[in-house]
Design a protein around this motif. Structure first.
Motif, PDB file in Angstrom:
ATOM      1  N   SER A   1       0.808  -1.231   0.000  1.00  0.00           N
ATOM      2  CA  SER A   1       0.000   0.000   0.000  1.00  0.00           C
ATOM      3  C   SER A   1       0.833   1.271   0.000  1.00  0.00           C
ATOM      4  N   TRP A   2       1.881   1.293   0.821  1.00  0.00           N
ATOM      5  CA  TRP A   2       2.637   2.532   1.015  1.00  0.00           C
ATOM      6  C   TRP A   2       3.736   2.740  -0.004  1.00  0.00           C
ATOM      7  N   SER A   3       3.985   1.751  -0.853  1.00  0.00           N
ATOM      8  CA  SER A   3       5.153   1.836  -1.730  1.00  0.00           C
ATOM      9  C   SER A   3       4.883   2.740  -2.933  1.00  0.00           C
TER      10      SER A   3
ATOM     11  N   SER B   1      -9.158   9.200  13.150  1.00  0.00           N
ATOM     12  CA  SER B   1      -8.505   9.926  14.246  1.00  0.00           C
ATOM     13  C   SER B   1      -7.003  10.159  14.035  1.00  0.00           C
ATOM     14  N   TRP B   2      -6.382   9.453  13.078  1.00  0.00           N
ATOM     15  CA  TRP B   2      -4.915   9.382  13.068  1.00  0.00           C
ATOM     16  C   TRP B   2      -4.167  10.687  12.798  1.00  0.00           C
ATOM     17  N   TYR B   3      -4.501  11.406  11.733  1.00  0.00           N
ATOM     18  CA  TYR B   3      -3.593  12.455  11.246  1.00  0.00           C
ATOM     19  C   TYR B   3      -3.723  13.798  11.974  1.00  0.00           C
ATOM     20  N   TYR B   4      -4.497  13.809  13.061  1.00  0.00           N
ATOM     21  CA  TYR B   4      -4.456  14.967  13.946  1.00  0.00           C
ATOM     22  C   TYR B   4      -3.983  14.524  15.334  1.00  0.00           C
TER      23      TYR B   4
ATOM     24  N   PRO C   1      -7.347   6.588  -0.771  1.00  0.00           N
ATOM     25  CA  PRO C   1      -6.178   7.445  -1.002  1.00  0.00           C
ATOM     26  C   PRO C   1      -5.610   8.028   0.285  1.00  0.00           C
ATOM     27  N   ASP C   2      -6.109   7.609   1.437  1.00  0.00           N
ATOM     28  CA  ASP C   2      -5.754   8.141   2.749  1.00  0.00           C
ATOM     29  C   ASP C   2      -6.437   9.491   2.965  1.00  0.00           C
ATOM     30  N   CYS C   3      -6.186  10.082   4.123  1.00  0.00           N
ATOM     31  CA  CYS C   3      -7.028  11.189   4.583  1.00  0.00           C
ATOM     32  C   CYS C   3      -6.721  12.527   3.930  1.00  0.00           C
TER      33      CYS C   3
ATOM     34  N   TRP D   1      14.989  -1.474   8.426  1.00  0.00           N
ATOM     35  CA  TRP D   1      13.656  -1.991   8.782  1.00  0.00           C
ATOM     36  C   TRP D   1      12.569  -1.385   7.908  1.00  0.00           C
ATOM     37  N   LYS D   2      12.794  -0.151   7.457  1.00  0.00           N
ATOM     38  CA  LYS D   2      11.817   0.521   6.605  1.00  0.00           C
ATOM     39  C   LYS D   2      11.842  -0.112   5.213  1.00  0.00           C
ATOM     40  N   ARG D   3      13.054  -0.448   4.772  1.00  0.00           N
ATOM     41  CA  ARG D   3      13.193  -1.074   3.456  1.00  0.00           C
ATOM     42  C   ARG D   3      12.531  -2.458   3.440  1.00  0.00           C
TER      43      ARG D   3
ATOM     44  N   SER E   1      10.252  -0.846  13.608  1.00  0.00           N
ATOM     45  CA  SER E   1      10.611  -0.199  14.849  1.00  0.00           C
ATOM     46  C   SER E   1       9.865   1.133  14.850  1.00  0.00           C
ATOM     47  N   ASN E   2       8.649   1.125  15.354  1.00  0.00           N
ATOM     48  CA  ASN E   2       7.775   2.287  15.197  1.00  0.00           C
ATOM     49  C   ASN E   2       7.937   3.252  16.366  1.00  0.00           C
ATOM     50  N   PRO E   3       8.378   4.504  16.073  1.00  0.00           N
ATOM     51  CA  PRO E   3       8.569   5.481  17.152  1.00  0.00           C
ATOM     52  C   PRO E   3       7.280   5.788  17.925  1.00  0.00           C
ATOM     53  N   ASN E   4       6.106   5.520  17.314  1.00  0.00           N
ATOM     54  CA  ASN E   4       4.843   5.768  18.018  1.00  0.00           C
ATOM     55  C   ASN E   4       4.550   4.699  19.069  1.00  0.00           C
ATOM     56  N   TRP E   5       5.225   3.586  18.956  1.00  0.00           N
ATOM     57  CA  TRP E   5       4.978   2.477  19.879  1.00  0.00           C
ATOM     58  C   TRP E   5       6.173   2.328  20.802  1.00  0.00           C
ATOM     59  N   SER E   6       6.274   1.169  21.438  1.00  0.00           N
ATOM     60  CA  SER E   6       7.363   0.992  22.401  1.00  0.00           C
ATOM     61  C   SER E   6       8.645   0.517  21.715  1.00  0.00           C
TER      62      SER E   6
ATOM     63  N   ILE F   1     -11.878   4.928  14.574  1.00  0.00           N
ATOM     64  CA  ILE F   1     -10.867   5.093  15.627  1.00  0.00           C
ATOM     65  C   ILE F   1      -9.600   4.390  15.169  1.00  0.00           C
ATOM     66  N   ASP F   2      -8.495   5.116  15.197  1.00  0.00           N
ATOM     67  CA  ASP F   2      -7.231   4.541  14.722  1.00  0.00           C
ATOM     68  C   ASP F   2      -6.372   4.114  15.911  1.00  0.00           C
ATOM     69  N   ASP F   3      -5.131   3.836  15.653  1.00  0.00           N
ATOM     70  CA  ASP F   3      -4.109   3.442  16.621  1.00  0.00           C
ATOM     71  C   ASP F   3      -4.130   4.329  17.871  1.00  0.00           C
TER      72      ASP F   3
ATOM     73  N   GLY G   1      -7.641  -3.027   3.630  1.00  0.00           N
ATOM     74  CA  GLY G   1      -6.253  -3.476   3.655  1.00  0.00           C
ATOM     75  C   GLY G   1      -5.344  -2.258   3.735  1.00  0.00           C
ATOM     76  N   CYS G   2      -4.307  -2.319   4.582  1.00  0.00           N
ATOM     77  CA  CYS G   2      -3.380  -1.202   4.707  1.00  0.00           C
ATOM     78  C   CYS G   2      -1.994  -1.780   4.964  1.00  0.00           C
ATOM     79  N   GLY G   3      -0.965  -1.167   4.376  1.00  0.00           N
ATOM     80  CA  GLY G   3       0.372  -1.741   4.485  1.00  0.00           C
ATOM     81  C   GLY G   3       0.374  -3.138   3.901  1.00  0.00           C
TER      82      GLY G   3
ATOM     83  N   ASP H   1      -4.058  -3.276   9.420  1.00  0.00           N
ATOM     84  CA  ASP H   1      -2.835  -2.556   9.071  1.00  0.00           C
ATOM     85  C   ASP H   1      -1.579  -3.430   9.191  1.00  0.00           C
ATOM     86  N   PHE H   2      -0.500  -2.983   8.558  1.00  0.00           N
ATOM     87  CA  PHE H   2       0.806  -3.662   8.607  1.00  0.00           C
ATOM     88  C   PHE H   2       0.678  -5.113   8.133  1.00  0.00           C
ATOM     89  N   LEU H   3      -0.124  -5.312   7.091  1.00  0.00           N
ATOM     90  CA  LEU H   3      -0.413  -6.674   6.632  1.00  0.00           C
ATOM     91  C   LEU H   3       0.785  -7.343   5.969  1.00  0.00           C
TER      92      LEU H   3
HETATM   93  C1  9PG Z   1      -1.210   3.902  12.815  1.00  0.00           C
HETATM   94  C2  9PG Z   1      -0.904   4.279  11.397  1.00  0.00           C
HETATM   95  C3  9PG Z   1      -2.147   4.757  10.636  1.00  0.00           C
HETATM   96  C4  9PG Z   1      -1.792   4.955   9.189  1.00  0.00           C
HETATM   97  C5  9PG Z   1      -1.216   3.678   8.614  1.00  0.00           C
HETATM   98  C6  9PG Z   1       0.004   3.264   9.412  1.00  0.00           C
HETATM   99  O1  9PG Z   1       7.110   3.067   9.669  1.00  0.00           O
HETATM  100  N1  9PG Z   1       6.339   3.369  10.562  1.00  0.00           N
HETATM  101  O2  9PG Z   1       6.730   3.533  11.735  1.00  0.00           O
HETATM  102  C7  9PG Z   1       4.961   3.570  10.238  1.00  0.00           C
HETATM  103  C8  9PG Z   1       4.107   4.085  11.189  1.00  0.00           C
HETATM  104  C9  9PG Z   1       2.776   4.293  10.867  1.00  0.00           C
HETATM  105  C10 9PG Z   1       2.305   3.972   9.602  1.00  0.00           C
HETATM  106  C11 9PG Z   1       3.162   3.470   8.667  1.00  0.00           C
HETATM  107  C12 9PG Z   1       4.498   3.249   8.973  1.00  0.00           C
HETATM  108  O3  9PG Z   1       1.001   4.231   9.263  1.00  0.00           O
HETATM  109  O4  9PG Z   1      -0.883   3.819   7.279  1.00  0.00           O
HETATM  110  O5  9PG Z   1      -2.931   5.328   8.428  1.00  0.00           O
HETATM  111  O6  9PG Z   1      -3.194   3.828  10.746  1.00  0.00           O
HETATM  112  O7  9PG Z   1      -0.351   3.108  10.785  1.00  0.00           O
HETATM  113  O8  9PG Z   1      -0.064   3.475  13.487  1.00  0.00           O
END
Ligand code: 9PG
Length: 636
Positions: free
Chosen positions: A90-92, A252-255, A499-501, A110-112, A353-358, A284-286, A435-437, A394-396
Motif C-alpha cells: 500500500s505505502w510503496s 482519528s490518526w492524522y491529527y 487514497p488516505d485522509c 527496517w523501513k526497506r 521499529s515504530n517510534p509511536n509504539w514501544s 478510531i485509529d491506533d 487493507g493497509c500496508g 494494518d501492517f499486513l
Molecule cells: C497507525 C498508522 C495509521 C496509518 C497507517 C500506518 O514506519 N512506521 O513507523 C509507520 C508508522 C505508521 C504507519 C506506517 C508506517 O502508518 O498507514 O494510516 O493507521 O499506521 O499506526
C-alpha cells in the motif's frame, strides 16, 4: 531478441536436508521435482509437482532474458521506453520512471524490509560491496511488483501483469540502457522457501502480456487504456469486491496520532451531529489498545470500546476501528506465545521499529493453529462483542516475512491470503475490511477497500528526515497524491481505493490553500474513500464548506474508474467519467499543460469557484497554471 520465443524458465530451489545450497533446473525439473512451463500466445503457465524422496524448498521461478542489442515482444520493439513501476505494498511509491532514473529504496533497513518486497533485488546481496552497489542503484534498472508497464510516450504500451489468483507473488525486473532500449527483462514468481515433497502440487500464478498501439485522441494515453483493460480483466478473475457504496468519514490518526482518548473521540463524534457534517464512517485509529497485540482498550478508554461503537452507531454512523493483526509489541504478552514467528536460530522475527509504539515489534506466525484461534477471538471481540462494522487491517505485509512457520508448505502470498480469509469468515460478509500496508494482489477478492498510497502528512513534501533517509514512502501529501493518481485503475476493479485522509485544517498544518484545493480535487475525483482527519471541534467553517463539496463530488465520482490524460511522474490531469476533469500544477513554478481533451472542454466551469476554466484551446487543450494552481472542470 524476441522475449517470448527466446527466454528460458528456470526453477531455483534447495534441498530441505541441505538448505545452504541453491540449485537450478529448467523444465522438466529433476528427480525430486517436476516442472513444466508453457507460453500460450501471451499467457504464461506453469506447474510444479513434488516427486522422489528428497523434499525441496522452493525459491522462485524466473523467466528471463538479457540482450544488450535489445529485447522485443512479438516484433514490438521501441527505442525509448519509460516504465511504470508498481510498488510492493500500500505505502510503496508507484510511478513512471525514465531510463536515466534510479530505483532507490531507503537506507533504513527496517523501513526497506517493510516497504519493498523482501524477496527483491535489494535484499539478495550477500557481500557488503554487492549490497553497497545495490543501494547506490543503477540507472534504468527497475523492479515492479504484480504488474509493469513499458510505454512509449502516449502512443504505445506493453503491460505484463498478474491476471488471476495464485500462490506466488510476482515481480518484474527491467533494465533499460541509456537510449531507453530494453536490455533485460525478467519475470519472477516467489515461493519464499515453500516446503515441497512428493505430496505437493502447485501452479504458477497466471501472468499475461497485453498491449496497446492505437492512438485515439479522445481517450486516455495508450498506457492508461491498457491499465484499464488489464484491471477490468484481472479484477474479474480475482473476484474483486467492487460493490461498496461511496464512503466518506472521519479518522482519528492524522491529527491526534496515538493521543486519542474517550473524551476527544466523543467530542469529535458530537461535532458530527452538532455541525451536521456529512459523513458515514467514524473510525478510531491506533492508540486505544493496551499494546499492539493486546487489543483490549487502555486506561484512556474507561468505558470500553463497545460503549464507543454504540455511541457511533447511535449517531447513525458506521463504526470503524484499526488493528495490526499480525504484529506484537514486547508488552503485548504475546512474546511467550507459541505463535510468535521465529527465525532458523530460534530468535523472534523483528518487524518495524515504530517510534509511536514501544520500539521494536515482532511478527506472529499466521499459520499456527493457536494464532488462528487467537485471531478469531480478536475479530469476534471487535465485531460481535464491541459492535464495530469496519476494520482497518494494518501492517499486513508482516504475514509475508520469512521464518520458521508452523506450516512450511505456505508462501508469502498464501499466508496473507489465508489469514485475511479467516478474518473475513469470522467477521462475516457485511463487515467492511480495509487493507493497509498490504502487498496488493493477495488481498484482492477479500478486502472491500485498499489503501493505495503512503501516509499523508500536513506538509506537501513530508518531514525533512525523509530526504536524509532517502525514503520515497515517508508520510507526505505529494507522494500520496501521486500514488492515488497512478493506482487509479484498481478502483472499482479490485476493490474501492483508499487514497488516505484529507487534511483540511488551516491551523496546525503547513499545506497552503492552493495545496489543499489540489488535494481535495485529486481525492474527490479518485472516487475512492474520502476521509477527514482533523479535530472537528476546531475545524474552520470554511474548511467544513469545502468538505461538504468534496463529499458531494466524490459521491458522483465513486462508481467510476478515473484515469490521467497525460503521463509523467506526477500526472497533471485526472479524468473521472462521471464528467469531471481535474488539472493542476503540483510544482512551485508556473507551468504550461498540453493534453488531449476527453470531449468538449470549452465553457467548462471550475467546480469549486464556478469561474470559467481558462483553457487556451479546445481538443488539444492548453492551459497555463501558477504554482500549485488547479481547476476541477465540470465538463459540459
Ligand atoms: C497507525 C498508522 C495509521 C496509518 C497507517 C500506518 O514506519 N512506521 O513507523 C509507520 C508508522 C505508521 C504507519 C506506517 C508506517 O502508518 O498507514 O494510516 O493507521 O499506521 O499506526
Amino acid at each position: 531478441m524476441d522475449f517470448l520465443s527466446t527466454a528460458r524458465p528456470e526453477l531455483y530451489f534447495r534441498y530441505a536436508d541441505e538448505p545452504g545450497t541453491e540449485h537450478r533446473a529448467g523444465p522438466p525439473g529433476d528427480a525430486n521435482i517436476a516442472f513444466s512451463f508453457s507460453v500460450a500466445g501471451t499467457t504464461l503457465r506453469g506447474d510444479l509437482r513434488g516427486q522422489g524422496k528428497r523434499p525441496v524448498l522452493l525459491e522462485r521461478v524466473e523467466f528471463s532474458l538479457k540482450d544488450p542489442r535489445g529485447i522485443s515482444f512479438g516484433g514490438n520493439t521501441a527505442d525509448h521506453w519509460s516504465v511504470f513501476k508498481h510498488g510492493y505494498q500500500s505505502w510503496s511509491f508507484s510511478s513512471i520512471y525514465e531510463s536515466r532514473d534510479l530505483d532507490l529504496p531507503t537506507w533504513l533497513t527496517w523501513k526497506r524490509r517493510m516497504d519493498e518486497n523482501p524477496e527483491s533485488y535489494f535484499s539478495g546481496a550477500v557481500s557488503l560491496p554487492a549490497m553497497i552497489q545495490k543501494m547506490l542503484g543503477r540507472r534504468g534498472l527497475f523492479q515492479s511488483d504484480g504488474l509493469i508497464v513499458l510505454m512509449q510516450q502516449d502512443r504505445r504500451a506493453i503491460l505484463w501483469g498478474v491476471t488471476g489468483p495464485g500462490n506466488q507473488m510476482v515481480r518484474f525486473l527491467v533494465q533499460l540502457n541509456e537510449q531507453g532500449q530494453l536490455v533485460r527483462f525478467s519475470i519472477c514468481w516467489d515461493f519464499n522457501g515453500q516446503y515441497f515433497d512428493h505430496h505437493s502440487l502447485t501452479s504458477l500464478t497466471p501472468v499475461e502480456m497485453l498491449q496497446e498501439e492505437r492512438h485515439r485522441p479522445v481517450e486516455a494515453p495508450a498506457s492508461q487504456s491498457l491499465l484499464l483493460r488489464y484491471a477490468a480483466r484481472a479484477g474479474r478473475a480475482l473476484r474483486g469486491r467492487t460493490q461498496s457504496a461511496p464512503l466518506s468519514g472521519w479518522c482519528s490518526w492524522y491529527y491526534y496520532y496515538t493521543n486519542i482518548n474517550q473524551e476527544n473521540i466523543l467530542s469529535n463524534l458530537s461535532q458530527v451531529q452538532l455541525r451536521r457534517i456529512p459523513l458515514e464512517l467514524f473510525q478510531i485509529d491506533d492508540g486505544y489498545q493496551k499494546a499492539v497485540g493486546n487489543w483490549n482498550p487502555n486506561e484512556k478508554f474507561p468505558e470500553g470500546m463497545a460503549y464507543l461503537a454504540r455511541s457511533i452507531k447511535k449517531a447513525g454512523l458506521r463504526a470503524g476501528i484499526w488493528l495490526a493483526p499480525f504484529l506484537a509489541e514486547k508488552k503485548s504478552g504475546l512474546m511467550e506465545s507459541a505463535f510468535l514467528l521465529r527465525d532458523e536460530h530460534g530468535h523472534p522475527v523483528r518487524a518495524l521499529s515504530n517510534p509511536n509504539w514501544s520500539g521494536n515489534t515482532y511478527i506472529l506466525d499466521v499459520t499456527h493453529p493457536e494464532f488462528k484461534s487467537w485471531l478469531v477471538s480478536v475479530i469476534e471481540m471487535m465485531v460481535h462483542d464491541w459492535g464495530f462494522d469496519y476494520l482497518k487491517l494494518d501492517f499486513l505485509y508482516a504475514a509475508c516475512f520469512r521464518g520458521k512457520h508452523h506450516d512450511p508448505r505456505t508462501t508469502a502470498a498464501s499466508r496473507l491470503r489465508d489469514a485475511l480469509k479467516l478474518i473475513r469468515r469470522t467477521g462475516g460478509r457485511q463487515l467492511q475490511l480495509v487493507g493497509c500496508g498490504a502487498p496488493l494482489f493477495p488481498a484482492a477478492g477479500i478486502v472491500d477497500i485498499m489503501r493505495i498510497g503512503m501516509d499523508v502528512y500536513h506538509k506537501w513534501d513530508g518531514m525533512p528526515i525523509g530526504t536524509l533517509l532517502r525514503d520515497r514512502n515517508i508520510p507526505q501529501m505529494k507522494g500520496a497524491l501521486i500514488n492515488t493518481i497512478q493506482r487509479s485503475f484498481f478502483h472499482r476493479n479490485f476493490w474501492m481505493n483508499d487514497p488516505d485522509c484529507l487534511i483540511l485544517r488551516q491551523k496546525e498544518s503547513r499545506l497552503s490553500p492552493a495545496q489543499i484545493k489540489l488535494m481535495a480535487s485529486v481525492m474527490a475525483l479518485s472516487g475512492g474513500l474520502v476521509l477527514t482527519s482533523d479535530d472537528l471541534t476546531q475545524l474552520e467553517e470554511e474548511s467544513l464548506k469545502l468538505w461538504e463539496r468534496i463529499v458531494e463530488l466524490n459521491r458522483k465520482c465513486s462508481a467510476f474508474t478515473p484515469f490521467p490524460l497525460d503521463h509523467g511522474s506526477f500526472p497533471r490531469t485526472l479524468y473521472n467519467p462521471a464528467g469531471f476533469l481535474g488539472v493542476w500544477n503540483p510544482t512551485n513554478r508556473p507551468q504550461r499543460l498540453l493534453f488531449h481533451a476527453p470531449g468538449v472542454v470549452a465553457g467548462a466551469r471550475d467546480y469549486w469557484s464556478g469561474a470559467l476554466v481558462p483553457w487556451k484551446s479546445d481538443r488539444q487543450v492548453e492551459i497555463h497554471l501558477g504554482a500549485f494552481e488547479s481547476f476541477l472542470a465540470v465538463l459540459p
